[in-house]
Enzyme design. Structure first.
Site, short mmCIF file in Angstrom:
data_model
loop_
_atom_site.label_atom_id
_atom_site.label_comp_id
_atom_site.label_asym_id
_atom_site.label_seq_id
_atom_site.Cartn_x
_atom_site.Cartn_y
_atom_site.Cartn_z
N LYS A 220 -6.98 11.14 -16.43
CA LYS A 220 -6.75 10.68 -17.80
C LYS A 220 -6.26 11.83 -18.68
CE LYS A 220 -9.17 6.40 -17.48
NZ LYS A 220 -10.34 5.55 -17.72
N ARG A 260 -14.55 6.05 -10.46
CA ARG A 260 -13.28 5.33 -10.21
C ARG A 260 -12.16 6.36 -10.16
NH1 ARG A 260 -9.15 3.27 -13.11
NH2 ARG A 260 -8.33 1.24 -12.51
N1 PMM Z 1 -9.56 2.89 -16.55
C1 PMM Z 1 -8.35 2.34 -16.35
C2 PMM Z 1 -8.22 1.04 -15.84
N2 PMM Z 1 -9.31 0.31 -15.50
N3 PMM Z 1 -11.64 0.14 -15.33
C3 PMM Z 1 -12.87 0.66 -15.53
N4 PMM Z 1 -13.96 -0.05 -15.20
N5 PMM Z 1 -13.04 1.92 -16.04
C4 PMM Z 1 -11.99 2.70 -16.40
O1 PMM Z 1 -12.21 3.82 -16.89
C5 PMM Z 1 -10.67 2.16 -16.21
C6 PMM Z 1 -10.55 0.86 -15.68
C7 PMM Z 1 -7.16 3.17 -16.72
O2 PMM Z 1 -6.02 2.98 -16.03
P1 PMM Z 1 -5.71 3.39 -14.46
O3 PMM Z 1 -5.99 2.16 -13.67
O4 PMM Z 1 -4.28 3.74 -14.43
O5 PMM Z 1 -6.61 4.51 -14.09
#
Ligand code: PMM
Length: 264
Positions: A220, A260
């Site tokens: 990020k 994640r």
């Molecule tokens: N961040 C992104 C997308 N989905 N879901 C959860 N639960 N937590 C997160 O921090 C999160 C998410 C940001 O986008 P990316 O899929 O490109 O990493």
């Protein structure tokens, strides 16, 4: 194989790794890489071989400023990937805030709904309750398109904790079993870099809500900015994995349920 749905939230053990596969043209990190379902499935299987415990499949970018795709396109992107990974025995999570997409993904074998809207849609909550799947309740303050305007807090830690606690009450009142709910501070969602660091430094406040925590720092922009000290500009996404590993290791040491990440 990455285990059964039922043992996903078993207490104890190591922090789990959720691998990210975004089937989108525009996600900030892996956008465009996995648009072909064959590539997306291959990437998911590779992450499992590398140690991922579950794979999060998303068909709509949530980067700041992103506009929405229509449901039919979101389904076209995610369903074949969810179905094929689930058929291969992988525990699959679907990253969506749409009830139609979540329903079809659960039919295709997803065992967890990762709702980045923060539990806004009563129909989605009813579906999760009815189908008995796991549910990630992530802190957010409205749609991605204008979320940066809502990154305003007096005390970000106590406000995010209180807002998540209130949402937890709502989702449980909607019929979702509390033991199926995972909480997520929503790093980068309506938060500045300073807000993200404050939440990471006080992760115990969220843990005190009594539910397992999922945290996503992977690649990020706040990591790109901190790495850039002295450089001309923020580091690009593909140079943020060292910082992702550092934050991830600290979160694991703090006992979060799962992290994640894009690079498993
Ligand atoms: N961040 C992104 C997308 N989905 N879901 C959860 N639960 N937590 C997160 O921090 C999160 C998410 C940001 O986008 P990316 O899929 O490109 O990493």
């Amino acid at each position: 194989m990455s285990g059964t749905a039922e043992d996903l939230l078993e207490p104890a053990g190591l922090t789990k790794v959720m691998g990210v596969v975004n089937v989108t043209p525009d996600s900030f990190s892996d956008g465009g890489t996995f648009l072909d379902p064959v590539d997306a499935v291959r990437a998911g299987l590779r992450m499992v071989a590398q140690g991922a415990d579950l794979i999060d499949v998303g068909g709509e970018s949530t980067r700041p400023g992103a506009s929405r795709v229509v449901a039919s396109e979101e389904m076209r992107r995610v369903l074949p990937v969810v179905a094929e990974l689930a058929a291969a025995g992988v525990r699959v999570s679907v990253d969506t805030s749409r009830v139609s997409v979540a329903a079809a993904a659960v039919d295709a074998g997803a065992v967890l709904v990762n709702d980045v809207s923060g539990g806004c849609d009563p129909d989605l909550l009813a579906l999760v309750a009815d189908r008995g799947v796991h549910y990630v309740l992530m802190h957010a303050r409205g749609p991605s398109v204008d979320m940066s305007s809502r990154a305003v807090y007096g005390d970000v830690v106590s406000e995010v904790t209180a807002e998540l606690a209130a949402r937890l009450e709502t989702v449980v009142a909607a019929g979702i079993a509390p033991e199926r709910v995972i909480l997520d501070p929503g790093i980068g969602f309506a938060k500045t870099a300073a807000h993200n660091w404050a939440l990471l430094n006080n992760i115990d406040a969220l843990a005190a809500l009594g539910r397992p925590l999922l945290v996503g720092t992977s690649r990020k922009s706040f990591l790109g900015t901190v790495l850039a000290a002295g450089d001309a500009g923020a580091r690009p996404t593909d140079e943020r994995d060292d910082a992702t590993q550092a934050t991830t290791a600290l979160l694991a040491a703090a006992g979060v349920w799962a992290v994640r990440v894009h690079a498993v």
